[in-house]
Design an enzyme around this catalytic site. Structure first.
Site, PDB file in Angstrom:
ATOM      1  N   ASP A 210       0.837  -1.197   0.000  1.00 53.67           N
ATOM      2  CA  ASP A 210       0.000   0.000   0.000  1.00 53.67           C
ATOM      3  C   ASP A 210       0.880   1.258   0.000  1.00 53.67           C
ATOM      4  O   ASP A 210       1.909   1.308   0.684  1.00 53.67           O
ATOM      5  CB  ASP A 210      -0.848  -0.046   1.286  1.00 53.67           C
ATOM      6  CG  ASP A 210      -1.944   0.986   1.314  1.00 53.67           C
ATOM      7  OD1 ASP A 210      -2.815   0.936   0.446  1.00 53.67           O
ATOM      8  OD2 ASP A 210      -1.929   1.836   2.228  1.00 53.67           O
ATOM      9  N   GLU A 273       1.805  -0.467  -4.858  1.00 61.91           N
ATOM     10  CA  GLU A 273       0.824   0.548  -5.286  1.00 61.91           C
ATOM     11  C   GLU A 273       1.638   1.816  -5.566  1.00 61.91           C
ATOM     12  O   GLU A 273       1.844   2.652  -4.694  1.00 61.91           O
ATOM     13  CB  GLU A 273      -0.215   0.811  -4.194  1.00 61.91           C
ATOM     14  CG  GLU A 273      -1.325   1.732  -4.692  1.00 61.91           C
ATOM     15  CD  GLU A 273      -2.077   2.463  -3.582  1.00 61.91           C
ATOM     16  OE1 GLU A 273      -3.153   3.001  -3.863  1.00 61.91           O
ATOM     17  OE2 GLU A 273      -1.580   2.523  -2.444  1.00 61.91           O
TER      18      GLU A 273
HETATM   19  C1  GLC Z   1      -4.228   3.014  -0.588  1.00 62.79           C
HETATM   20  C2  GLC Z   1      -5.423   2.104  -0.515  1.00 62.79           C
HETATM   21  C3  GLC Z   1      -6.594   2.913  -0.082  1.00 62.79           C
HETATM   22  C4  GLC Z   1      -6.321   3.471   1.297  1.00 62.79           C
HETATM   23  C5  GLC Z   1      -5.024   4.256   1.307  1.00 62.79           C
HETATM   24  C6  GLC Z   1      -4.539   4.487   2.711  1.00 62.79           C
HETATM   25  O1  GLC Z   1      -4.351   3.978  -1.564  1.00 62.79           O
HETATM   26  O2  GLC Z   1      -5.592   1.460  -1.733  1.00 62.79           O
HETATM   27  O3  GLC Z   1      -7.780   2.166  -0.093  1.00 62.79           O
HETATM   28  O4  GLC Z   1      -7.357   4.319   1.715  1.00 62.79           O
HETATM   29  O5  GLC Z   1      -3.979   3.576   0.657  1.00 62.79           O
HETATM   30  O6  GLC Z   1      -4.026   3.306   3.245  1.00 62.79           O
END
Ligand code: GLC
Length: 540
Positions: A210, A273
């Protein structure tokens, strides 16, 4: 405790994710086994056969760790546990084992940018300026005028600094209940190395990471500069992401983690991500193929369904990646919404065409649960929304629309939960798309998706198929991946097949009647042998 085994490389040294399809499964919305309205791990175990039947190689589970759920698991309070509402560690072990028996691997979601404020590290850090874990988080004194340390805004557009009665502000790039970790603190590195090892030893095949580009923050906490772009990957709320993310020091974390991942057999996968606006900056997170093995391609996912733009991004991505590394493609996720709505406006022909593209690009493809039936976003009335982070955001950045329960069938509860149970988010209209309603229908989108994954396995196999754009016009895209040529018509008019297209192996058209030879119907895509490339094959 028996540790599930994940079988090794395919003999040739090719990592399993090259050529693989990963299925992102939002654990709370897939299958509720105990009729409490929330999906859970036992529910996932009950329905693993659907995924084996569909032909996916791995499952990425949305956060499974204990959490107060201010951000549905993206606020972790214990990194080596399982959320009691989802199940137990024994359930997760069983899920990994049962998936393994069906030839599928399991990835977990890891949240290293921040913890929950309910995490014991934060509870201790907040107890005073001399606390042992104080340096685990980003604390700063007020400015001389008493103001906040800098101009950073959190993900909702509010100031990213929360005043704390221990006499300092703390940083939260997301919600106040998600304090950012301080990656300048060596103990944070040690803790996460242990967390990685804990799960890798249990048979977890890797992590989706993440906010992978977020970890380090500028040591001087400088103000972010103004934003002169409307690209949400560059910045938001008028500020460019410069000092609160994308810091160069973050790469060192992934070099360390890659060594840990490579010390296991088979090598564990780090799938980031990577919220960055261009392929150069995406490729930077692969390092010299010594950092993340995969980074999500947001420029691709956020592009329009436009052949020229998609073809350009694919080519640029492949050119930018270091040798030996592979790309990863997706159209939907739990934040962006579902591609059948965003790209396709619910038009079944377009949904089928987009599935064909996702299934035939080289590298790794990630399907979001429901993509296989062409599930569209669900209009969740404000009173029923559950995503606290976006509840009061202007402009309808509603993430609940893509997190609603999997519509398995048309029964009360939709096959997700028991009859009479209110699911945590409303179900899609059962008259729309369901798994049961499509499963045995050869022309259905689900059947097409399954055929596409079978064709991918049979024709592209494992490894990184070489890729070449053959013809890109305003309304059409033809490309070669490995031994096949894909031709796709992105218009409402018939189009001709390019010369390189040979025998048709698969068409996205649900129409029974064959098209005229050499012609693509409106919004039809086909996978063909390369013309002149030899022996025929049964049409899939
Ligand atoms: C990422 C996740 C999202 C979350 C954010 C904070 O972007 O995909 O759903 O709110 O991180 O952890």
């Amino acid at each position: 405790m028996s540790h599930a085994q994940v079988s090794g490389h395919q003999g040739s040294g090719t990592p399993w994710w090259h050529g693989a399809v990963i299925y992102q499964l939002y654990a709370r919305s897939w299958r509720d086994s105990n009729d409490d309205g929330y999906g859970d791990l036992r529910g996932i175990i009950e329905r693993l056969d659907h995924l084996a039947w569909l032909g996916v190689d791995a499952i990425w589970l949305s956060p499974t760790m204990p959490s107060p759920d201010e951000d549905w698991g993206y606020d972790v309070s214990d990194y080596t546990g399982v959320h009691p509402e989802l199940g137990t560690l024994a359930d997760l072990d069983e899920l990994i084992a049962q998936a393994g028996q069906r030839g599928m691997r399991v990835l977990l979601d890891l949240v290293p940018n921040h913890t929950s404020s309910a995490h014991p590290w934060f509870a201790d850090a907040a107890s005073g300026r001399e606390a042992e874990h104080r340096r685990y988080y980003v604390w700063a004194d007020p400015r001389p005028d008493g103001g906040r340390p800098n101009n950073w805004l959190d993900f909702t557009g509010r100031p990213a600094w929360q005043w704390h009665d221990s006499g300092q502000y703390y940083l939260h790039n997301f919600m106040p209940g998600q304090p950012d970790l301080n990656w300048w603190e060596p103990a944070v590195h040690l803790q996460f190395a242990r967390i990685l090892e804990f799960w890798f030893e249990r048979g977890v095949a890797g992590f989706r990471i993440d906010v992978a580009n977020g970890l380090y923050k500028d040591a001087e906490l400088r103000d972010n500069p103004p934003l002169d772009s409307d690209n949400p990957l560059e910045g938001v709320f008028g500020l460019r992401f410069v000092y609160n993310s994308n810091r160069p020091e973050t790469h060192g974390v992934y070099r360390d983690w890659r060594k840990i991942a490579e010390s296991y057999s088979p090598e564990r996968l780090l799938l980031g991500e990577t919220w960055v606006p261009d392929t150069q900056r995406l490729a930077a997170y692969y390092g010299d193929n010594d950092e993340l093995q995969l980074g999500f391609n947001f420029p691709f996912a956020l592009a329009d369904l436009d052949p020229g733009r998609l073809a350009e991004i694919v080519e640029q991505t492949l050119a930018a990646l270091p040798p030996g590394a592979g790309p990863v493609w997706m159209g939907s996720n739990h934040d962006l919404g579902r591609f059948p709505s965003r790209w396709c406006g619910g038009d079944e022909r377009k949904i089928r065409l987009a599935l064909l593209v996702l299934a035939t690009l080289p590298g790794t493809s990630v399907l979001y649960y429901g993509d296989e039936i062409g599930m569209t976003d669900v209009d969740v009335p404000p009173a029923l929304r559950r995503d606290h982070a976006t509840l009061d955001l202007e402009g309808g950045a509603d993430r609940d629309r893509a997190r609603t329960p999997m519509p398995w069938d048309g029964s009360p509860g939709g096959g997700f939960t028991g009859p009479g149970v209110t699911p945590w988010l409303p179900m899609a209209d059962p008259a729309d798309r369901t798994v049961a309603g499509q499963r045995d229908i050869p022309e259905s989108t689900l059947s097409l998706c399954r055929r596409l994954l079978a064709l991918r396995r049979a024709e592209l196999g494992r490894g990184l198929a070489d890729f070449e754009n053959l013809a890109v016009t305003e309304g059409a895209w033809a490309y070669r991946t490995g031994p096949v040529v894909v031709a796709a018509n992105f218009t409402d008019q018939p189009a001709s097949l390019p010369a390189e297209a040979g025998e048709v192996l698969l068409t996205t058209s649900a129409e029974q009647a064959p098209p005229s030879p050499g012609v693509l119907r409106p919004w039809e895509g086909v996978v063909t042998r390369r013309s002149g490339s030899g022996a025929g094959h049964d049409q899939l």
